[in-house]
Design a protein around this motif. Structure first.
Motif, PDB file in Angstrom:
ATOM      1  N   GLY A   1       2.168  -2.513   0.029  1.00 45.14           N
ATOM      2  CA  GLY A   1       1.558  -1.948  -1.161  1.00 45.14           C
ATOM      3  C   GLY A   1       2.539  -1.564  -2.250  1.00 45.14           C
ATOM      4  O   GLY A   1       2.123  -1.170  -3.339  1.00 45.14           O
ATOM      5  N   LYS A   2       3.838  -1.676  -1.984  1.00 42.70           N
ATOM      6  CA  LYS A   2       4.822  -1.331  -3.010  1.00 42.70           C
ATOM      7  C   LYS A   2       5.114  -2.541  -3.899  1.00 42.70           C
ATOM      8  O   LYS A   2       5.082  -3.682  -3.440  1.00 42.70           O
ATOM      9  CB  LYS A   2       6.133  -0.863  -2.356  1.00 42.70           C
ATOM     10  CG  LYS A   2       6.016   0.386  -1.506  1.00 42.70           C
ATOM     11  CD  LYS A   2       7.346   0.734  -0.858  1.00 42.70           C
ATOM     12  CE  LYS A   2       7.231   1.958   0.050  1.00 42.70           C
ATOM     13  NZ  LYS A   2       8.511   2.267   0.734  1.00 42.70           N
ATOM     14  N   GLU A   3       5.404  -2.269  -5.156  1.00 45.43           N
ATOM     15  CA  GLU A   3       5.932  -3.305  -6.029  1.00 45.43           C
ATOM     16  C   GLU A   3       7.432  -3.416  -5.771  1.00 45.43           C
ATOM     17  O   GLU A   3       8.034  -2.529  -5.163  1.00 45.43           O
ATOM     18  CB  GLU A   3       5.668  -2.951  -7.492  1.00 45.43           C
ATOM     19  CG  GLU A   3       4.188  -2.743  -7.813  1.00 45.43           C
ATOM     20  CD  GLU A   3       3.980  -2.222  -9.222  1.00 45.43           C
ATOM     21  OE1 GLU A   3       4.740  -2.624 -10.135  1.00 45.43           O
ATOM     22  OE2 GLU A   3       3.074  -1.395  -9.413  1.00 45.43           O
ATOM     23  N   ALA A   4       8.057  -4.484  -6.215  1.00 43.97           N
ATOM     24  CA  ALA A   4       9.483  -4.656  -5.985  1.00 43.97           C
ATOM     25  C   ALA A   4      10.159  -5.210  -7.226  1.00 43.97           C
ATOM     26  O   ALA A   4       9.577  -6.014  -7.955  1.00 43.97           O
ATOM     27  CB  ALA A   4       9.732  -5.576  -4.799  1.00 43.97           C
ATOM     28  N   VAL A   5      11.390  -4.772  -7.452  1.00 40.69           N
ATOM     29  CA  VAL A   5      12.216  -5.293  -8.536  1.00 40.69           C
ATOM     30  C   VAL A   5      13.615  -5.486  -7.970  1.00 40.69           C
ATOM     31  O   VAL A   5      14.128  -4.620  -7.252  1.00 40.69           O
ATOM     32  CB  VAL A   5      12.225  -4.343  -9.754  1.00 40.69           C
ATOM     33  CG1 VAL A   5      12.715  -2.959  -9.370  1.00 40.69           C
ATOM     34  CG2 VAL A   5      13.066  -4.907 -10.872  1.00 40.69           C
TER      35      VAL A   5
ATOM     36  N   ILE B   1       7.595   1.643  -6.908  1.00 40.98           N
ATOM     37  CA  ILE B   1       8.371   0.452  -7.257  1.00 40.98           C
ATOM     38  C   ILE B   1       9.656   0.490  -6.448  1.00 40.98           C
ATOM     39  O   ILE B   1      10.458   1.418  -6.575  1.00 40.98           O
ATOM     40  CB  ILE B   1       8.698   0.413  -8.762  1.00 40.98           C
ATOM     41  CG1 ILE B   1       7.419   0.482  -9.593  1.00 40.98           C
ATOM     42  CG2 ILE B   1       9.498  -0.848  -9.095  1.00 40.98           C
ATOM     43  CD1 ILE B   1       7.674   0.618 -11.086  1.00 40.98           C
ATOM     44  N   ARG B   2       9.858  -0.512  -5.606  1.00 39.36           N
ATOM     45  CA  ARG B   2      11.039  -0.579  -4.751  1.00 39.36           C
ATOM     46  C   ARG B   2      12.168  -1.317  -5.445  1.00 39.36           C
ATOM     47  O   ARG B   2      11.987  -2.408  -5.969  1.00 39.36           O
ATOM     48  CB  ARG B   2      10.704  -1.321  -3.463  1.00 39.36           C
ATOM     49  CG  ARG B   2      10.783  -0.482  -2.230  1.00 39.36           C
ATOM     50  CD  ARG B   2      10.443  -1.282  -1.003  1.00 39.36           C
ATOM     51  NE  ARG B   2      11.603  -1.909  -0.412  1.00 39.36           N
ATOM     52  CZ  ARG B   2      12.557  -1.268   0.233  1.00 39.36           C
ATOM     53  NH1 ARG B   2      12.516   0.034   0.341  1.00 39.36           N
ATOM     54  NH2 ARG B   2      13.564  -1.914   0.766  1.00 39.36           N
ATOM     55  N   VAL B   3      13.357  -0.734  -5.440  1.00 37.81           N
ATOM     56  CA  VAL B   3      14.553  -1.389  -5.952  1.00 37.81           C
ATOM     57  C   VAL B   3      15.222  -2.115  -4.781  1.00 37.81           C
ATOM     58  O   VAL B   3      15.623  -1.473  -3.799  1.00 37.81           O
ATOM     59  CB  VAL B   3      15.528  -0.367  -6.574  1.00 37.81           C
ATOM     60  CG1 VAL B   3      16.814  -1.046  -7.018  1.00 37.81           C
ATOM     61  CG2 VAL B   3      14.856   0.353  -7.736  1.00 37.81           C
TER      62      VAL B   3
ATOM     63  N   GLY C   1      -1.497   7.930 -11.072  1.00 33.73           N
ATOM     64  CA  GLY C   1      -0.907   7.938 -12.396  1.00 33.73           C
ATOM     65  C   GLY C   1       0.569   8.268 -12.424  1.00 33.73           C
ATOM     66  O   GLY C   1       1.217   8.128 -13.458  1.00 33.73           O
ATOM     67  N   LEU C   2       1.137   8.704 -11.300  1.00 33.51           N
ATOM     68  CA  LEU C   2       2.570   8.975 -11.217  1.00 33.51           C
ATOM     69  C   LEU C   2       3.301   7.744 -10.686  1.00 33.51           C
ATOM     70  O   LEU C   2       2.737   6.950  -9.932  1.00 33.51           O
ATOM     71  CB  LEU C   2       2.849  10.167 -10.302  1.00 33.51           C
ATOM     72  CG  LEU C   2       2.237  11.510 -10.709  1.00 33.51           C
ATOM     73  CD1 LEU C   2       2.685  12.602  -9.741  1.00 33.51           C
ATOM     74  CD2 LEU C   2       2.623  11.873 -12.138  1.00 33.51           C
ATOM     75  N   THR C   3       4.568   7.595 -11.066  1.00 34.99           N
ATOM     76  CA  THR C   3       5.373   6.445 -10.655  1.00 34.99           C
ATOM     77  C   THR C   3       6.596   6.917  -9.888  1.00 34.99           C
ATOM     78  O   THR C   3       7.324   7.806 -10.337  1.00 34.99           O
ATOM     79  CB  THR C   3       5.826   5.626 -11.879  1.00 34.99           C
ATOM     80  OG1 THR C   3       4.674   5.114 -12.539  1.00 34.99           O
ATOM     81  CG2 THR C   3       6.707   4.460 -11.456  1.00 34.99           C
ATOM     82  N   VAL C   4       6.815   6.305  -8.732  1.00 36.29           N
ATOM     83  CA  VAL C   4       7.985   6.581  -7.898  1.00 36.29           C
ATOM     84  C   VAL C   4       8.867   5.344  -7.898  1.00 36.29           C
ATOM     85  O   VAL C   4       8.405   4.244  -7.572  1.00 36.29           O
ATOM     86  CB  VAL C   4       7.569   6.930  -6.455  1.00 36.29           C
ATOM     87  CG1 VAL C   4       8.797   7.089  -5.557  1.00 36.29           C
ATOM     88  CG2 VAL C   4       6.714   8.188  -6.426  1.00 36.29           C
TER      89      VAL C   4
END
Length: 606
Positions: free
Chosen positions: A364-368, A334-336, A307-310
């Motif tokens: 497993g990381k999301e990316a933006v 979430i990777r920048v 439930g936490l976001t990094v």
């Protein structure tokens, strides 16, 4: 973003450190628990009287959390630092630059295992502090760590490359820095710019063919743990005095750093002894935290950070590894990445078209994609930070402030944010060179500590401090999250490669400061050759095992002979692909969705 708990903040208004008012007891192998006890004290906990029977932390309104740590599984033959380094491939990777397996002269896996144990304890306490009845978050009351799983984490990038769909694009052969000047100064060289590399060597009248041939293996040494560049480059530096070499570096934009001794570092470190390996600074006090709705789904149900976001803006190893571990504990990461994506995604060798090394730290990381140089994209990043629990980066010093993306800027949008920076030097050394792994190893005397007496000091080309620094980064973030839960205020945390080096070298620096010899004796943790491989005796049995000539025996027979005389030893892993089927290891290596090898989680949580 899950709102900070008010249960502890209203009860403990005097909390300044994450573990204030908590107590701990320690039981376990001293080498594995040294760092645990030290870091728990630094985080605010007080030691309990009596025998705890295991590692236990509790009090201050928290239910007890226990931890057990061990070298490996029962009957595995992994029973100390030497056998753990041998079984997990650490000796093989560190030994690449020498052409044969070599053990590290410091207790690297014990140190890293201690940090991982503290991480598990902090994560469990965070889960308690957050409370709630969300089905996806199951309370953790027990943590287990083993040095063999730590070893697999430490070599995970090298293992991923060995198990990729294609072979390495550069040669894996002996060689690498440090260099030696005409007046006998050992030094490390660093640059990330091929132009600066060429200019440095031209300033020293280096041959063009050797300069061109040397760049690629030098550039890839972070990935391969070896740098077989032409021997002519070593000849070049031996013809010039240290002052001339420093001049060439200043003219070219490259950097050089003399390899320091443990005695020098002990004297310097004595001036700031007691400095913590991380810092925690509350965000602007007096601002009410912003309450956000929790994320509807979690990538790791049942984990304490679910439930936490990094939000991670990390490069290379240190920050990406820190965020990777937070993801394993349940956080959404979430990777920048820059426009076009992280260029390291394409670094060979690949699995399913993606860099195997990159996957080891970023699966497993999301990316933006965000261009931090563009004002509109910086505004977008601030919006993302407003909905995050953690913002983590390892940009160059001063860059975040220049872009108005430092803690004080992001606190305007999110006073509850844990703002984390993983850097090189933490601003502690005025004459610090570039804050990269090998330069920090040289400057802090890690290069001397890892080699026994009689050997030339040299930073390991295995990324020791990038990995240990990443572990410190995760530890700092978890400490910051727990402090936030107890105070309802955001926190800025900072960790560094220098802090990691201090943790690793604490025993050696203590010996040097007291006038004792801080280096291990000649031949320390040198495996013994057999007819078809290598054997590593435990440290306690090394002297007795060295009396046997095993070179004419196969490894299995040699082990039988040593064991028949009551000596403990294990065979040295030299082919990392064999780790997937090694019965000595307490966790299994799997394959991810792209077919890349994936090491087991470093903790077991229950």
């Amino acid at each position: 973003m899950a709102p900070p708990s008010t249960r502890t903040s209203t009860t403990y208004t005097s909390v300044r450190r994450p573990l204030d008012a908590l107590r701990f007891g320690i039981e376990g192998p001293p080498a594995l628990t040294r760092v645990v006890a030290d870091h728990l004290r630094r985080l605010g906990a007080r030691a309990s009287d009596g025998d705890a029977g295991e590692i236990a932390v509790g009090g201050g309104g928290f239910a007890p959390v226990t931890a057990r740590t061990a070298w490996g599984g029962l009957g595995s033959g992994i029973e100390d630092e030497a056998t753990a380094q041998a079984a997990t491939g650490v000796m093989a990777v560190h030994g690449r630059r020498h052409g044969a397996p070599r053990g590290l002269g410091v207790d690297y896996l014990a140190t890293a295992t201690g940090v991982l144990t503290v991480q598990g304890l902090l994560a469990a306490l965070i889960g308690q502090a957050r409370g709630g009845s969300e089905s996806r978050r199951i309370p953790v009351s027990r943590v287990s760590t083993t040095a063999d799983r730590t070893g697999l984490l430490a070599v995970s990038q090298y293992l991923a490359a060995a198990g990729a769909d294609e072979s390495e694009s550069v040669e894996l052969s002996p060689g690498g820095p440090p260099f030696t000047s005409a007046d006998g100064v050992l030094f490390e060289l660093e640059t990330l710019d091929p132009g600066a590399w060429a200019a440095f060597w031209r300033a020293l009248d280096g041959p063009g063919d050797a300069i061109r041939a040397g760049w690629r293996p030098f550039q890839f040494r972070y990935a391969t743990a070896c740098a077989p560049f032409p021997a002519e480059l070593h000849d070049v530096t031996r013809r010039h005095a240290w002052e001339r070499i420093r001049w060439a570096a200043a003219q070219s934009g490259a950097e050089v750093c003399r390899v320091r001794t443990l005695a020098e570092r002990a004297q310097e470190a004595g001036e700031d002894s007691g400095v913590d390996p991380w810092t925690m600074t509350p965000m602007r006090p007096g601002k009410a935290p912003v309450t956000k709705a929790p994320v509807a789904a979690s990538p790791a149900p049942g984990r304490p950070l679910a439930g936490l976001t990094v939000l991670e803006a990390g490069r290379r190893i240190q920050a990406p590894l820190a965020a990777h571990l937070l993801g394993l504990l349940g956080a959404r990461v979430i990777r920048v990445e820059p426009p076009g994506g992280d260029p390291l995604r394409g670094m060979p060798p690949a699995c399913d078209g993606i860099s195997a090394r990159w996957l080891a730290l970023n699966r497993g990381k999301e990316a933006v994609e965000i261009d931090i140089k563009a004002s509109g994209d910086r505004r977008r990043l601030r919006e993302l930070a407003a909905d995050a629990d953690v913002f983590l980066h390892n940009w160059a010093p001063g860059k975040a402030a220049e872009l108005r993306l430092d803690a004080e800027h992001l606190a305007d949008a999110n006073p509850s944010l844990v703002y984390a920076y993983t850097g090189g030097w933490a601003g502690r050394l005025a004459d610090a060179p570039m804050g990269t792994d090998f330069m920090v190893q040289a400057r802090t005397a890690v290069g001397e500590a890892i080699h026994p007496a009689g050997e030339t000091p040299a930073p390991s080309l295995m990324t020791l401090l990038d990995v240990l620094g990443g572990l410190h980064g995760t530890e700092a973030v978890l400490a910051g999250l727990l402090l936030r839960e107890r105070t309802s205020h955001g926190v800025r945390v900072e960790s560094s490669l220098l802090g990691a080096a201090d943790t690793l070298l604490a025993p050696a620096l203590g010996a040097a400061a007291s006038g004792s010899d801080p280096r291990r004796p000649a031949g320390f943790r040198h495996p013994l050759p057999t007819a078809d491989g290598w054997i590593a005796p435990s440290d306690a049995c090394a002297a007795a095992a060295a009396a046997y000539d095993l070179r004419g025996m196969c490894t299995e027979d040699a082990l039988d002979q040593l064991r028949s005389h009551g000596l403990t030893a294990t065979d040295v892993t030299t082919d990392l692909t064999g780790l997937a089927h090694d019965p000595r290891l307490s966790g299994s290596i799997s394959r991810d969705a792209h077919g890349a090898p994936a090491v087991p989680d470093p903790w077991s949580l229950a």
